[in-house]
Enzyme design. Structure first.
Site, short mmCIF file in Angstrom:
data_model
loop_
_atom_site.label_atom_id
_atom_site.label_comp_id
_atom_site.label_asym_id
_atom_site.label_seq_id
_atom_site.Cartn_x
_atom_site.Cartn_y
_atom_site.Cartn_z
CB SER A 1 8.14 -0.48 0.80
OG SER A 1 8.92 -1.60 0.45
CE LYS A 2 15.73 4.19 1.70
NZ LYS A 2 16.26 4.45 3.02
NE ARG A 3 10.48 -4.28 4.61
CZ ARG A 3 10.03 -5.38 4.04
NH1 ARG A 3 10.87 -6.34 3.71
NH2 ARG A 3 8.75 -5.53 3.79
CE LYS A 4 8.22 -6.45 -0.90
NZ LYS A 4 7.11 -5.75 -0.27
N GLY B 1 14.29 0.55 -2.39
CA GLY B 1 15.44 1.42 -2.13
C GLY B 1 15.16 2.87 -2.48
#
Ligand code: GLU
Length: 487
Positions: free
Chosen positions: A259-262, A264
């Site tokens: 995921s983008k959140r984890k 980047g």
């Protein structure tokens, strides 16, 4: 080439342009592409841009450029209305509304006048009692009188589709096998057109898949509940649904969902592109991540993958995105793709240097001399630095390798032998070094390291003959002289 008749197999990749091209979307695009090729079908790119707030033109461009860069070219939509004009949902807003009105007329959907505040209050109530958040279907009961009153209040309705409960929606999934979903888990009657008139994904996607005559919908496993909702809509519209295949989610090596959140920028294809990954390596890696080649092959291109790919050979278990493994594929392709291709892809990584001091053939030789040791092309910049910049020999290398009498003897002898160096022949250059080494009874490390250190500042690196041949008479001479000044 023999003309192959297209079958009616029609598949699509339908990204939402709310972010750059994601690794997971690329994997899904690849599966659709391979499935279309395998069955002589048609692969379509459609942009699901109904999320007005989050959709951006720069993301659209990134997705299109990324898919093309990977070689996942689509068969339809590309040339309609401009360079970046695959099908778009925003062009069909009115059509979705018309279809929603048909559902209202046939009693399968209704106008819902609930305000945001009322829905938020409902959510709070559910939270307080630990109940799962869902719409309570209150709009089904709206009387003509209430409706009139809501309209006088200026409320603008959304359209909700009736989800009958309990009921089981089931299908045979081409990857996951038999799937059954209880409609009680779908959150109640669902909005299909928002009060601003824009259709919601789950509705627009069905209309589009019908309009575009999709035969198979291949997408990520995170859409399984959406599929259940969509099947209800197909049924309500008396339309045959496509077949479905849900690909496993992609996790990192620590079993965290990508995921983008984890993770980047590393979840985006353009990150790998900027780092100097080869598109061939990425598609090969993504193809084999959850799919085993029938002959157990690891290295294969798109065409070969298309000849053997099928959905029933895709694993049900979560996929693991392992950069170390991707790097293995990338090193392989950097080593083995045609040199001129690697050289042209190397250009962005050479901008720090004045490449005009070398001919095109020499530049190709420079890249060839280091490519075996590279994992990504971004490493090229450091690996070829010594060919371009004025050389500074690190103090410890000078001390360890250049200060001895033997080292000076090697460098002096080589200076004297430059006149007979066969500059254009790298093997000949290496032989010349061996020959003068023999004269002064030095070989191996004692012979090569001083030459390497003098010419490249390092004791290890590309083939010594190539270094000499590429640097050429003038640079070799001045570097040997400079090295001799080290005490
Ligand atoms: N826009 C959806 C997504 O990006 C597409 C899902 C589908 O293929 O229907 O996840």
């Amino acid at each position: 080439m023999p003309l192959v008749m297209k079958t009616d197999v029609r598949v699509r990749i339908a990204p939402s342009p709310t972010g750059n091209l994601h690794v997971g979307t690329a994997r899904t695009a690849l599966y659709n592409y391979l499935y279309a090729k395998r069955h002589n079908g048609t692969f379509i790119l459609r942009l699901e841009d109904t999320d007005e707030e989050r959709s951006k033109e720069t993301y659209t461009k990134d997705i299109i450029d990324g898919l093309k860069w990977l070689g996942l070219n689509w068969d339809e939509g590309l040339d309609i209305g401009g360079p970046y004009a695959p099908y778009r949902q925003t062009e069909k807003i009115d059509h979705y509304s018309t279809m929603a009105n048909h559902l209202i007329s046939s009693g399968k959907a209704y106008l819902c006048y609930a305000t945001q505040e009322e829905l938020a209050a409902l959510k709070e109530e559910q939270k307080a009692t630990n109940a799962a958040p869902r719409y309570d279907n209150r709009g089904r009961e709206t009387s003509a009188e209430q409706r009139k009153q809501f309209e006088e209040e200026g409320r603008i309705p959304s359209v909700r589709f009736i989800v009958e409960e309990p009921q089981v929606v089931s299908w045979h999934d081409h990857i996951k096998g038999e799937i059954a979903i209880d409609t009680s888990d779908l959150g109640g009657d669902m909005v299909i057109v928002k009060s601003n008139g824009v259709a919601i994904y789950n509705f627009a996607v069905v209309i589009d898949d019908i309009d575009m005559k999709m035969t198979h919908v291949i997408r990520g496993e995170d859409h399984i509940h959406n599929t259940a909702k969509q099947l209800l809509i197909y049924e309500a519209m008396n339309q045959k649904a496509p077949e479905f295949a849900h690909a496993p989610l992609i996790f990192d090596i620590e079993h965290q969902k990508l995921s983008k959140r984890k993770h980047g920028e590393t979840v985006h294809i353009d990150y790998y592109r900027a780092q100097g990954y080869m598109p061939e390596a990425i598609v090969n890696y993504l193809a084999q991540m959850s799919f085993t080649h029938p002959e157990g092959k690891e290295i294969y291109d798109l065409e070969e993958a298309a000849a053997v790919f099928d959905l029933d050979k895709v694993s049900k278990s979560p996929a693991v995105f392992d950069v170390a493994r991707l790097n293995w594929f990338n090193s392989h392709y950097i080593r083995s793709l045609p040199l001129d291709l690697i050289v042209s892809r190397a250009t962005p990584f050479l901008t720090a240097y004045d490449t005009s001091t070398y001919t095109a053939a020499q530049l190709a030789a420079i890249v060839a001399s280091v490519r075996d040791g590279l994992t990504t092309l971004s490493e090229l910049t450091a690996a070829v630095k010594f060919y371009f910049d004025p050389l500074t020999i690190p103090a410890e290398v000078a001390q360890d390798v250049l200060s001895s009498d033997n080292a000076k003897k090697v460098l002096n002898t080589m200076l004297n032998a430059l006149g007979t160096m066969p500059w254009d022949d790298h093997q000949g250059c290496k032989k010349a070094v061996d020959a003068f080494g023999k004269e002064i009874s030095l070989k191996g490390k004692e012979l090569y390291w001083p030459v390497r250190a003098a010419l490249s500042g390092k004791t290890q690196g590309p083939d010594l003959g190539s270094i000499i041949s590429i640097l050429g008479a003038e640079r070799v001479k001045s570097r040997l002289e400079a090295a001799l000044t080290h005490k």
